[in-house]
Structures are given as structure tokens and as C-alpha cells.
Scaffold this active site. Structure first.
Site, short mmCIF file in Angstrom:
data_model
loop_
_atom_site.label_atom_id
_atom_site.label_comp_id
_atom_site.label_asym_id
_atom_site.label_seq_id
_atom_site.Cartn_x
_atom_site.Cartn_y
_atom_site.Cartn_z
N THR A 12 0.98 -1.36 0.01
CA THR A 12 0.05 -0.07 0.05
C THR A 12 0.89 1.45 0.16
OG1 THR A 12 -1.84 -1.08 1.14
CG2 THR A 12 -1.70 1.17 1.26
N TYR B 11 7.18 -11.63 4.45
CA TYR B 11 5.89 -11.01 4.00
C TYR B 11 5.39 -11.94 2.64
CZ TYR B 11 2.99 -7.50 1.51
OH TYR B 11 2.11 -6.49 0.94
N LYS C 14 3.50 -12.68 7.84
CA LYS C 14 2.57 -11.90 7.19
C LYS C 14 1.89 -12.80 5.98
CE LYS C 14 1.15 -7.48 5.19
NZ LYS C 14 0.60 -7.50 3.90
#
Length: 316
Positions: free
Chosen positions: A50, A138, A166
């Protein structure tokens, strides 16, 4: 700072405002970050997907970290994305992040040539060795085209400094079984968190330690309400808050959460910026749909409330 609490709770991921040439608007970023700190999110995820880390130069990434860390003053843990194609570049970004004030790191296996599990393992081992900051894996197959197996996550969890993962949130019907299967393979201290906003609350209900949230980067208060309900195991409250967010969840899946958040930042009067090209802003008709979804969330969250801009205070 202990790694354990850093990778638990609501990790809010703001956009990174920048001009058309990729120069970060540090004042605009500081306003977004200060707002998240005031809402008392559990951590801030800077330069995630993001935050368009892949579109920023090394120098601009460091400017962004310095701006965020400078205005936070240690009030909220700052987790910084350091993904890069080359291992040595990721190592340099890890060192930059530490020097600029980051508290933790988030590393995706960015690639052009598809990577093998051994290549990803060696990449993470080398980056973890280059820094003293705790590192979160990630797992973002939608953008990296690499999916971490539970066995690879378990292998990486044994390395010093690798403290969390994550993961994309699985379908709700599979969430508990898949979470518990991974939980049995990693140390108790290893935090397992989830992204994919429209499924993340169910993943936390199933035992997840964190929600790595796109929407939390702009709307921290309602996001915290949803997360706290999930942490408390309050399925009824989760369902109520999830219904309030439903319009945004649908737009996230249809248009991409990144594009929707850029539009939302403008609608709420928080930030005037456009996504990095070649990504284009939403068209006016889609923009209006984002505004309508925000109106509904605001009205449902605060009966009688009216969404205007940041001055309304309805979305702290």
C-alpha cells in the site's frame, strides 16, 4: 523493543504520498502517520505494498522512514518494507531502515525470475544476518508469484531475527485448520498475522496474532473496533463491523485496495496525491462508489453522523 508485541494487533499500512516524479511528500506522510499514532494502532507498516515501496528509489524510501520515525518519536512501532529484487539491495535497505529509525522490517521475496524455496531461504537468511532488527516474512503471492509453504516458514522461523509472518488470510471455512497447522510447526514466540482485509478478522478469530491492514492506514478507529472484537472472540461484533465495511471490501476486490485507498484519502481530505504511474487514479464513477462506501461506514459506525472531510472527525 521486544519483537513479540510489534508483530501483534493492528498493523496499519498508509499510502506514501509522492509527486509524479516519485519524490515523497514527507509532510503529508507525517500527517497520516501522526493520525495513526493518535488512534493508538499497535504498529505502523511503512512502505508496504500500500505504501508503494516498489515504486520508490532507495533515497526516497529512506526519506520516508526518517519522516515517519521523526514524527512518531518511538510512540508506535514502525515496521518498514525492504523488498528488492537483489539480496544485496535488500540488505542495504535493511541497514538504511535501521539507521533511519525503523523498529522492525517486512521482507517480500520480490522477483522477476520465479524463485525456488532454497533461493528464498538463502535470501531471507542473508538479509536477517545483515541487521539486528526483527524481521517479518511477507508472504504475498498475488504480487511476488511465490507462495511460502508451511515447511519453509517453519525453517525460516528457526533463524535468529526472523520473528513473524504476514500471510494472506485464507477462506473463513479454512482459517482455523490452516492457522493451527502452521502454529504447530513454528515456535510459540513466532507471530502469525494476516492480510487481505475482507478475511483478516476471521483469521484473527481463528487464532491469528495480527491484522496487517490496508484500510487501517486511513481509517484506524473502525479498523481497531473490528480487530478488537476479533481478538475478544466476539463473533457477533465482528459480523456487525464486517457488514459496515462490506462496501469497501467489495471495491478492494474489484478495483484493488491500493487504488481505492488513494481515492479515499482524497475524499476524506487527508492527502492530495495520485498513485505512481503507470497506475492510474480511479475514474469518477468508481470514485463516487468509494465515497458512497465511506458514507455508509460512517453512518453505520456513528448513527446520525455525516461524512464530510477530515474536519468532520468521523474517521479519526
Amino acid at each position: 523493543m521486544s519483537a513479540a508485541p510489534m508483530f501483534r494487533g493492528l498493523s496499519a499500512f498508509p499510502i506514501t504520498p509522492a509527486d509524479p516524479h516519485g519524490r515523497v511528500d514527507t509532510e503529508g506522510l507525517a500527517r497520516l502517520v501522526q493520525r495513526l499514532a493518535a488512534a493508538k494502532v499497535d504498529s505502523i507498516g511503512l512502505l508496504g505494498s500500500t505504501g508503494t515501496y516498489a515504486y520508490l528509489t532507495r533515497a526516497e524510501r529512506r526519506r520516508a522512514i526518517e519522516a515517519a520515525a521523526g514524527c512518531l518519536g518511538g510512540r508506535v512501532p514502525l515496521i518498514v518494507g525492504i523488498g528488492a529484487l537483489r539480496t544485496d539491495d535488500a540488505q542495504d535497505l535493511a541497514r538504511d531502515a535501521a539507521a533511519a529509525g525503523a523498529d522492525g522490517l517486512l521482507l517480500a521475496p520480490v522477483s522477476y525470475t520465479p524463485l525456488t524455496e532454497e533461493e528464498v531461504y538463502q535470501h531471507f537468511a542473508a538479509v536477517a544476518e545483515a541487521t539486528t532488527l526483527p524481521l517479518c516474512i511477507y508472504n504475498n503471492p498475488a504480487t511476488t508469484h511465490f507462495t511460502f509453504s508451511d515447511d519453509l516458514l517453519a525453517r525460516l522461523a528457526k533463524l535468529p531475527g526472523i520473528a513473524a509472518a504476514k500471510n494472506p488470510a485464507p477462506p473463513p471455512a479454512e482459517a482455523r485448520a490452516r492457522h493451527e497447522a502452521l502454529r504447530t510447526k513454528v515456535p510459540d514466540s513466532f507471530a502469525i498475522g494476516y492480510s487481505g482485509d475482507w478475511r483478516a478478522a476471521d483469521a484473527v478469530l481463528a487464532g491469528g496474532d495480527a491484522w496487517y491492514s490496508v484500510v487501517g492506514g486511513l481509517l484506524p478507529m473502525p479498523s481497531l473496533q473490528l480487530l478488537r472484537a476479533a481478538q475478544a472472540g466476539d463473533t457477533a461484533a465482528v459480523a456487525r463491523w464486517d457488514a459496515r465495511f462490506q462496501g469497501l471490501w467489495e471495491l478492494f476486490q474489484e478495483l484493488s485496495s491500493l487504488r481505492v485507498m488513494y481515492a479515499a484519502a482524497d475524499i476524506l481530505g487527508l492527502c492530495r496525491t495520485a498513485p505512481p504511474q503507470p497506475i492510474l487514479p480511479l475514474r469518477p464513477t468508481a470514485y463516487e462508489r468509494v465515497a458512497a462506501a465511506l458514507e455508509k461506514l460512517n453512518a453505520d459506525a456513528r448513527p446520525g453522523g455525516a461524512l464530510t472531510a477530515a474536519s468532520s472527525g468521523s474517521f479519526p
